[in-house]
Design an enzyme around this catalytic site. Structure first.
Site, PDB file in Angstrom:
ATOM      1  N   SER A  84       0.657  -1.193  -0.068  1.00 21.70           N
ATOM      2  CA  SER A  84       0.131   0.103   0.011  1.00 21.70           C
ATOM      3  C   SER A  84       0.724   1.127   0.032  1.00 21.70           C
ATOM      4  O   SER A  84       0.215   2.447  -0.232  1.00 21.70           O
ATOM      5  CB  SER A  84      -0.978   0.141   1.123  1.00 21.70           C
ATOM      6  OG  SER A  84      -2.041  -0.986   0.898  1.00 21.70           O
ATOM      7  N   SER A 133      -6.733   3.302   3.324  1.00 20.36           N
ATOM      8  CA  SER A 133      -5.862   2.319   2.385  1.00 20.36           C
ATOM      9  C   SER A 133      -6.742   1.431   1.588  1.00 20.36           C
ATOM     10  O   SER A 133      -6.682   0.235   1.708  1.00 20.36           O
ATOM     11  CB  SER A 133      -5.068   1.583   3.154  1.00 20.36           C
ATOM     12  OG  SER A 133      -3.902   1.134   2.624  1.00 20.36           O
ATOM     13  N   THR A 224       1.387   3.369   5.456  1.00 22.38           N
ATOM     14  CA  THR A 224       1.943   2.133   5.972  1.00 22.38           C
ATOM     15  C   THR A 224       1.630   1.047   4.517  1.00 22.38           C
ATOM     16  O   THR A 224       0.875   1.374   3.587  1.00 22.38           O
ATOM     17  CB  THR A 224       1.003   1.473   6.821  1.00 22.38           C
ATOM     18  OG1 THR A 224      -0.442   1.871   6.759  1.00 22.38           O
ATOM     19  CG2 THR A 224       1.397   2.136   8.356  1.00 22.38           C
ATOM     20  N   ARG A 268       4.952  -2.116  12.719  1.00 26.63           N
ATOM     21  CA  ARG A 268       5.692  -0.995  12.104  1.00 26.63           C
ATOM     22  C   ARG A 268       5.422   0.527  12.376  1.00 26.63           C
ATOM     23  O   ARG A 268       6.581   1.372  12.349  1.00 26.63           O
ATOM     24  CB  ARG A 268       4.810  -1.122  10.515  1.00 26.63           C
ATOM     25  CG  ARG A 268       3.579  -1.162  10.502  1.00 26.63           C
ATOM     26  CD  ARG A 268       3.074  -1.653   9.239  1.00 26.63           C
ATOM     27  NE  ARG A 268       1.560  -1.360   9.433  1.00 26.63           N
ATOM     28  CZ  ARG A 268       0.566  -1.696   8.655  1.00 26.63           C
ATOM     29  NH1 ARG A 268       1.123  -2.160   7.336  1.00 26.63           N
ATOM     30  NH2 ARG A 268      -0.788  -1.396   8.828  1.00 26.63           N
TER      31      ARG A 268
END
Length: 288
Positions: A84, A133, A224, A268
């Site tokens: 993404s 996303s 992300t 992350r």
């Protein structure tokens, strides 16, 4: 875990929702020549990756001085599917090619439930599609751009290997596209310097839409990405940080066994925040 993964064969996970930006789009930075990049390897950050039980690398470049910190010199040059994080160039190309009319450009959801995040299953404009996303939104944008224009744009961007093999609506998800953490940082650097071959206003708009958190004196922008292939999960967070008159471009890439992919979603973000604080790009309270 594998049964759940099969629900969404082209992309496995939604990205964490960033904090919505409350300010107008940032001013376009001058496209002045970038300072020479001077790379410094700092392996002292490796215990952070070990504590999170992941293999990973962090790259951060000062766009003021050109100093680039890399936590693992070898892994920083390894190309992986961008997942993404590819929504950044996809949005830029869509705007430049007229597929997207602007921030409010809206696509209608076709009613098909594709798994992943429930936020995907509705109409989206560009801003909400980036924030949530929404995979289907950017797949449709890519189809409307078309293979020839997409390939030409990625070559002009010098975006990774610029290989769109595997299908126009999945080459960044399961296909042939690969980009390394160093290349991600270079791309984000060129975005901020307005040095990509697209309109400056498009670069300013997309950069603004990446805002995760901000307060007086600093801003944190990023996108992300998370996918799995060949038995391995790959997680990303790439973006820009501004603080005290300095801007940094950064990229975090994490890898773990495919069965642990879902675990990478919070890791992350927390690991990127910790490293940005460690190297002075963000204040300790940022993102809390």
């Amino acid at each position: 875990m594998r049964a759940w993964l099969s629900i969404v064969p082209i992309l496995l996970f939604a990205c964490a929702r960033p904090t919505p930006a409350a300010t107008p789009p940032i001013a376009a930075a001058p496209s002045s020549p970038a300072p020479p990049v001077v790379e410094r390897v700092d392996a002292s950050a490796q215990p952070l990756f070990a504590a999170a039980q992941v293999e990973g690398v962090f790259v951060m470049r000062s766009l003021t001085t050109g100093e680039q910190i890399v936590t693992d010199a070898a892994l920083a040059g390894v190309g992986e599917l961008p997942a993404s994080t590819f929504k950044i160039p996809n949005a830029l190309i869509g705007l430049e090619r007229g597929v997207l009319a602007g921030a409010d450009a809206t696509l209608k959801w076709d009613g098909a439930r594709r798994g992943g995040s429930p936020e995907w299953d509705r109409d989206h404009d560009l801003g909400s599609a980036l924030r949530d996303s929404a995979v289907w939104f950017f797949q449709e944008v890519a189809r409307r751009i078309g293979a020839e224009a997409m390939r030409a744009s990625l070559i002009a961007f010098a975006y990774g290997n610029a290989d769109i093999g595997g299908g126009i609506d999945r080459f960044w998800l399961q296909g042939a596209l690969r980009i390394s953490p160093r290349e991600q940082v270079e791309f984000m650097s060129r975005l901020h310097r307005r040095a990509l071959p697209v309109a400056r206003e498009h670069m300013a708009l997309v950069e603004h839409m990446l805002t995760r958190a901000q307060a007086p004196g600093w801003s944190w922008r990023g996108k992300t990405g998370l996918t799995a292939h060949e038995g391995r999960a790959v997680g990303w967070l790439v973006g820009l940080v501004e603080r005290r008159g300095t801007t940094w471009a950064y990229a975090l890439m994490l890898r773990a066994p495919e069965a642990e992919a879902e675990r990478l979603m919070p890791v992350r973000v927390e690991l990127a925040r910790a490293l940005l604080v460690r190297y002075g790009a963000l204040p300790a309270e940022a993102g809390r």
